[in-house]
Design a protein around this motif. Structure first.
Motif, PDB file in Angstrom:
ATOM      1  N   ASP A  36       0.856  -1.183   0.000  1.00  0.00           N
ATOM      2  CA  ASP A  36       0.000   0.000   0.000  1.00  0.00           C
ATOM      3  C   ASP A  36       0.894   1.236   0.000  1.00  0.00           C
ATOM      4  O   ASP A  36       1.731   1.406   0.895  1.00  0.00           O
ATOM      5  N   CYS A  37       0.719   2.093  -0.989  1.00  0.00           N
ATOM      6  CA  CYS A  37       1.572   3.271  -1.159  1.00  0.00           C
ATOM      7  C   CYS A  37       0.745   4.529  -0.902  1.00  0.00           C
ATOM      8  O   CYS A  37      -0.330   4.704  -1.475  1.00  0.00           O
ATOM      9  N   LEU A  38       1.253   5.385  -0.043  1.00  0.00           N
ATOM     10  CA  LEU A  38       0.582   6.639   0.294  1.00  0.00           C
ATOM     11  C   LEU A  38       1.566   7.782   0.090  1.00  0.00           C
ATOM     12  O   LEU A  38       2.602   7.843   0.754  1.00  0.00           O
ATOM     13  N   ALA A  39       1.244   8.680  -0.833  1.00  0.00           N
ATOM     14  CA  ALA A  39       2.039   9.883  -1.059  1.00  0.00           C
ATOM     15  C   ALA A  39       1.315  11.056  -0.415  1.00  0.00           C
ATOM     16  O   ALA A  39       0.106  11.215  -0.595  1.00  0.00           O
ATOM     17  N   GLN A  40       2.042  11.860   0.341  1.00  0.00           N
ATOM     18  CA  GLN A  40       1.463  12.996   1.046  1.00  0.00           C
ATOM     19  C   GLN A  40       2.308  14.239   0.820  1.00  0.00           C
ATOM     20  O   GLN A  40       3.531  14.158   0.677  1.00  0.00           O
ATOM     21  N   ALA A  41       1.631  15.374   0.816  1.00  0.00           N
ATOM     22  CA  ALA A  41       2.318  16.664   0.788  1.00  0.00           C
ATOM     23  C   ALA A  41       1.392  17.701   1.393  1.00  0.00           C
ATOM     24  O   ALA A  41       0.177  17.663   1.164  1.00  0.00           O
ATOM     25  N   PRO A  42       1.917  18.608   2.208  1.00  0.00           N
ATOM     26  CA  PRO A  42       1.081  19.714   2.690  1.00  0.00           C
ATOM     27  C   PRO A  42       0.518  20.488   1.511  1.00  0.00           C
ATOM     28  O   PRO A  42       1.171  20.620   0.464  1.00  0.00           O
TER      29      PRO A  42
END
Length: 434
Positions: A389-395
């Motif tokens: 499971d891949c989760l990319a995050q950025a403000p």
């Protein structure tokens, strides 16, 4: 936390805070209530759970772990941790039936809900459903890390079994280890190591000015998710075995190459969390990690896994040095942006244990960060079925917020090239906003 606490007296329970605790305390002082200092752990309880026994078990677990009943005080210029006889906590909050992660975060992670000087470092909510319940533990990062969630789940199962059986004996207390001080000679060696390793490293190019560190700490997050098949995870393991490195290095190489492709950057660093637990701390809840930068080598495909693996090893060698000292050693000049690294990579590759007692199964569930830890972050978690499971995050204030789908696609394409030397269409990417 409204202000530092300066007690006039001292207690026998006081110990010097660790370097990681000092950093989280400082971050809380600079930006009170920042989501970057918060965790929302999630434990699935499957089966005909007894609500009263579960409440009793939760109380037993938080009493057991000193990290969950510790306050932080200033003694002159020194931060100390003071273990309290009982945890400072509210009653277990009853969440709406079937409440999910976002609903639980809204109910538990309220502004001002933590007070480090008073020892108020966690809140707990329970969401019942037709198949059991989900326990959400909102906790300040100063007292909790990813492995702590596994420990909490195991202890909760043990305490629940005792509560169902009517056993009144409390769980043995997990004592906190005193942080070991670096000898002056070793400290100097580590500073020299990092100074040489980071000399001339470049910041990750930003499309625009990039967010300030305060903006990162306070920002809402944009997210994109994707999933990779279990065949990919098996191929990652085979590739790692073929070059005598860890699967982490294979995934890291693909992520770094994707960052370089999209940003045009070279010679930048990527931050990684490293566990600092000793053998005697395997069952201790607490924030037992250090954040270290990994300087990216040449990211052209031939031999990139081996080069990234060596870069990871070079950083792990220096992991004893506190993160703040690593920053000073690097003498990074990124202006108002995060020093040393602006991208982060985290991999949770351990199998999550399930604990079945009294007809009920307890199991920790992988959770996303609730606050901005870098300008861009990729978290990869191994599922129980072998999927990734891949989760990319950025403000939302980060230039990467609008490029997360591109990042996941580039990561998957680069990973596929490393594994098979072919290019396939990327999987579908789902959008979410924290």
């Amino acid at each position: 936390m409204t202000s530092p606490a300066h007690d006039l007296g001292t207690r026998a329970t006081e110990q010097s805070a660790s370097a990681t605790e000092c950093q989280f305390w400082l971050n809380e002082w600079i930006s009170p209530g920042s989501p970057a200092g918060q965790i929302l752990a999630r434990i699935r309880v499957q089966g005909p759970v007894r609500a009263a026994a579960l409440d009793e078990a939760l109380r037993a677990v938080v009493r057991r772990h000193e990290a969950l009943r510790t306050r932080f005080l200033m003694r002159g210029e020194r931060l100390v941790r003071d273990v309290l006889p009982e945890p400072v906590a509210e009653a277990v909050l009853r969440l709406a039936e079937g409440a999910g992660f976002r609903e639980a975060a809204s109910a538990l992670l309220l502004h001002g809900c933590f007070d480090l000087a008073a020892g108020r470092v966690f809140r707990i909510g329970v969401a019942p459903d037709d198949e059991g319940a989900t326990v959400y533990v909102a906790v300040h990062h100063i007292a909790f890390d990813g492995i702590s969630q596994e420990i909490f789940a195991a202890d909760l199962a043990q305490a629940y079994a005792q509560a169902v059986e009517g056993v009144t004996m409390p769980l043995p207390v997990r004592r906190r280890a005193q942080p070991a001080a670096l000898a002056p000679g070793r400290h100097a060696e580590l500073v020299a190591h990092w100074r040489a390793l980071l000399e001339g490293a470049a910041p990750l190019p930003a499309h625009g000015t990039g967010p300030t560190q305060r903006e990162l700490a306070e920002a809402e997050l944009a997210e994109r998710r994707s999933a990779l098949a279990s065949t990919t995870w098996r191929a990652v393991g085979e590739r790692a075995q073929g070059v005598a490195c860890s699967p982490f290095s294979v995934l890291m190489a693909a992520y770094a190459a994707a960052l370089g492709e999209l940003s045009g950057g070279t010679d930048f660093c990527v931050g990684i969390p490293v566990a600092t637990r000793t053998a005697g701390q395997s069952h201790e809840i607490g924030c037992l990690i250090n954040m270290v930068p990994v300087r990216m080598p040449d990211l052209s495909e031939e031999g990139v896994v081996e080069r990234v693996a060596q870069a990871v090893r070079s950083s792990i060698i220096g992991m004893e040095l506190p993160g703040t000292d690593i920053v000073r050693s690097g003498k990074a000049d990124s202006g108002h942006r995060m020093p040393l690294y602006q991208a982060l990579f985290a991999f949770e590759g351990w199998q999550r244990a399930s604990h079945t007692v009294a007809g009920v199964t307890f199991q920790a569930v992988a959770v996303p960060p609730v606050g901005g830890l870098a300008e861009v972050c990729l978290q990869v978690c191994q599922g129980s079925d072998g999927t990734l499971d891949c989760l990319a995050q950025a403000p939302v204030s980060s230039p990467w917020a609008d490029r997360l789908s591109d990042l996941l696609e580039a990561f998957e394409t680069r990973l596929d090239r490393l594994l098979h030397h072919t290019i396939r269409p990327p999987s579908s990417v789902q959008e979410a906003t924290a």
